[in-house]
Design a protein around this motif. Structure first.
Motif, short mmCIF file in Angstrom:
data_model
loop_
_atom_site.label_atom_id
_atom_site.label_comp_id
_atom_site.label_asym_id
_atom_site.label_seq_id
_atom_site.Cartn_x
_atom_site.Cartn_y
_atom_site.Cartn_z
N ASN A 104 -74.29 81.67 63.19
CA ASN A 104 -75.17 80.77 62.78
C ASN A 104 -74.85 80.42 61.18
N LEU A 105 -74.49 79.20 61.29
CA LEU A 105 -74.04 78.77 59.74
C LEU A 105 -74.90 77.33 59.42
N ASP A 106 -75.17 76.98 58.24
CA ASP A 106 -75.83 75.83 57.98
C ASP A 106 -74.88 74.61 57.48
N MET A 107 -75.13 73.32 57.37
CA MET A 107 -74.28 72.39 57.23
C MET A 107 -73.68 72.64 55.77
N ASP A 108 -74.59 73.22 54.81
CA ASP A 108 -74.11 73.33 53.25
C ASP A 108 -72.79 74.19 53.26
N GLU A 109 -72.93 75.32 54.04
CA GLU A 109 -71.83 76.34 53.91
C GLU A 109 -70.83 75.75 54.61
N ILE A 110 -70.72 74.82 55.72
CA ILE A 110 -69.66 74.39 56.49
C ILE A 110 -68.86 73.46 55.35
N ARG A 111 -69.99 72.73 54.67
CA ARG A 111 -69.14 71.58 53.75
C ARG A 111 -68.51 72.40 52.44
N SER A 112 -69.24 73.59 52.01
CA SER A 112 -68.51 74.11 51.07
C SER A 112 -67.15 74.94 51.53
N PHE A 113 -66.95 75.44 52.70
CA PHE A 113 -65.84 76.12 53.22
C PHE A 113 -64.93 74.90 53.44
N CYS A 114 -65.05 73.71 53.88
CA CYS A 114 -64.10 72.82 53.89
C CYS A 114 -63.65 72.08 52.48
N LEU A 115 -64.58 72.12 51.25
CA LEU A 115 -64.27 71.53 50.13
C LEU A 115 -63.32 72.82 49.52
N ALA A 120 -73.69 61.26 64.01
CA ALA A 120 -74.96 61.25 64.44
C ALA A 120 -76.13 60.71 63.61
N LEU A 121 -75.89 61.33 62.26
CA LEU A 121 -76.76 60.80 61.37
C LEU A 121 -76.64 59.60 61.19
N ALA A 122 -75.65 58.83 61.01
CA ALA A 122 -75.45 57.38 60.81
C ALA A 122 -76.19 56.74 61.97
N GLU A 123 -75.96 57.16 63.18
CA GLU A 123 -76.55 56.41 64.36
C GLU A 123 -77.91 56.59 64.14
N PHE A 124 -78.59 57.73 63.78
CA PHE A 124 -79.87 57.69 63.45
C PHE A 124 -80.50 56.82 62.30
N ASP A 125 -79.96 56.72 61.35
CA ASP A 125 -80.06 55.97 60.34
C ASP A 125 -80.05 54.63 60.72
N THR A 126 -79.17 53.95 61.44
CA THR A 126 -78.99 52.61 62.11
C THR A 126 -80.22 52.64 62.97
N TYR A 127 -80.62 53.26 63.92
CA TYR A 127 -81.90 53.24 64.79
C TYR A 127 -82.92 53.09 64.00
N LEU A 128 -83.20 53.95 62.77
CA LEU A 128 -84.45 53.98 62.11
C LEU A 128 -84.37 52.38 61.35
N ASN A 129 -83.54 51.94 61.14
CA ASN A 129 -83.59 50.61 60.30
C ASN A 129 -83.38 49.52 61.28
N ILE A 170 -67.11 69.45 63.35
CA ILE A 170 -68.59 69.54 63.38
C ILE A 170 -69.15 68.58 62.34
N LEU A 171 -68.64 68.52 61.05
CA LEU A 171 -68.99 67.52 60.20
C LEU A 171 -68.83 66.20 60.41
N ASN A 172 -67.68 65.81 61.14
CA ASN A 172 -67.60 64.47 61.75
C ASN A 172 -68.70 63.87 62.70
N THR A 173 -68.97 64.91 63.53
CA THR A 173 -69.97 64.78 64.56
C THR A 173 -71.24 64.42 64.17
N THR A 174 -71.67 65.36 63.16
CA THR A 174 -72.93 65.50 62.27
C THR A 174 -73.12 63.90 61.72
N ASP A 175 -72.04 63.55 60.84
CA ASP A 175 -72.31 62.73 59.94
C ASP A 175 -72.35 61.35 60.90
#
Length: 317
Positions: A5-16, A83-92, A76-81
């Motif tokens: 179990n890892l959150d997205m902030d931890e994964i981004r910190s690791f990659c950076l 998916a979130l971009a697709e959801f933002d497109t849907y919302l707009n 994981i980050l690419n897939t998440t980004d």
């Protein structure tokens, strides 16, 4: 197998940290302290049960396990980004689907310019338009197969459906050139009911309004023809076999033959056109955007011959 179990902030910190090779630089870019970043990396290594970095006082380098984890973390980050971009497109409402159910007269006489305007503003939204009788419109919206519906007469707000009245659709007399309606004037219902008439079937909202008015005013209504489709009514009228009385919104469905349209009074009959949607449900963004468009427009200006006096024109002109 143990779940990691890892959150997205931890994964981004690791990659950076893997990118910069420096706790100080990575912490600065993340806007956190170096000690906070160090604790994040320690938690990741604890939860993965793998040493991901070799580090000393100056250098930070990925281990073989760290290199493997980096490939997975970036995926994981690419897939998440994405998916979130697709959801933002849907919302707009840049993408999505809008399903509308409506009476044939409404889908033909009112909605085309509104749908054209909507699609110009939202070209990637898939719009599906289903025309059907009133009961079908109610059923499609109640079952969730249509986002919104356009129907006739007032639908009481309930636990299932909400209703908003949009406009009044006036009944007019329709005949062929040389018919009983040749004289340029306003006609009374008693006059046209004495002539051979074509009526819509009893399952339609048009017939329901006429039957109710005839009962209320003690008029005798015995149509020569009874049809289920407006185009059939238009064809019979254009042949001079009969006349009819229809709401203005139905005119685009009658056909291309020139017809006479005359005002009707005593009484003036109105069919109420309204919008329905499921109560207690948040509309999808595309449906909400279309609803806002409908509410912002002068719908009466879209009705053909809504202010008819006397005319001899094609229904499609």
């Amino acid at each position: 197998m143990k779940r990691i179990n890892l959150d997205m902030d931890e994964i981004r910190s690791f990659c950076l940290l893997a990118e910069t090779g420096s706790f100080r630089k990575a912490a600065q870019r993340l806007g956190i302290s170096g000690s906070t970043l160090s604790r994040q990396i320690s938690r990741i290594e604890e939860r993965t049960q793998a040493r991901l970095f070799d580090r000393d006082t100056r250098n930070v380098a990925l281990t073989d396990q760290g290199k493997m984890f980096l490939r997975l973390a970036e995926r994981i980050l690419n897939t998440t980004d994405s998916a979130l971009a697709e959801f933002d497109t849907y919302l707009n409402t840049r993408r999505g689907k809008l399903t509308i159910a409506g009476l044939p007269s409404v889908t033909a006489g009112l909605l085309p310019p509104l749908i054209a305007e909507f699609m110009d503003a939202h070209p990637n939204v898939d719009v599906q338009l289903n025309d059907m009788l009133s009961e079908g419109v109610l059923r499609e919206v109640e079952m969730g197969r249509a986002d919104i519906g356009f129907t006739a007469d007032v639908v009481e707000d309930s636990d299932n459906l909400s209703f908003q009245r949009l406009l009044s659709d006036k009944f007019i007399a329709v005949g062929a050139p040389g018919s009983f309606l040749q004289e340029e004037r306003t006609y009374k219902w008693e006059e046209i009911l004495s002539q051979p008439m074509v009526a819509m079937s009893r399952e339609t909202s048009v017939r329901a309004v006429i039957d109710a008015a005839c009962t209320q005013n003690s008029f005798l209504f015995r149509p020569r023809f009874e049809v289920a489709h407006l185009a059939t009514a238009g064809a019979l009228v254009s042949q001079g076999l009969c006349i009819t009385a229809l709401p203005s919104l139905t005119l685009p469905v009658l056909g291309r033959s020139p017809l006479i349209f005359r005002p009707l009074e005593s009484p003036v009959l109105l069919r109420q056109i309204g919008l329905i949607w499921r109560s207690g449900r948040t509309l999808p963004p595309a449906a909400q955007a279309f609803l806002n468009l409908v509410r912002s427009r002068n719908l009466k200006s879209l009705i053909p011959h809504s202010n008819i006096e006397n005319s001899l024109v094609s229904p499609t002109s």
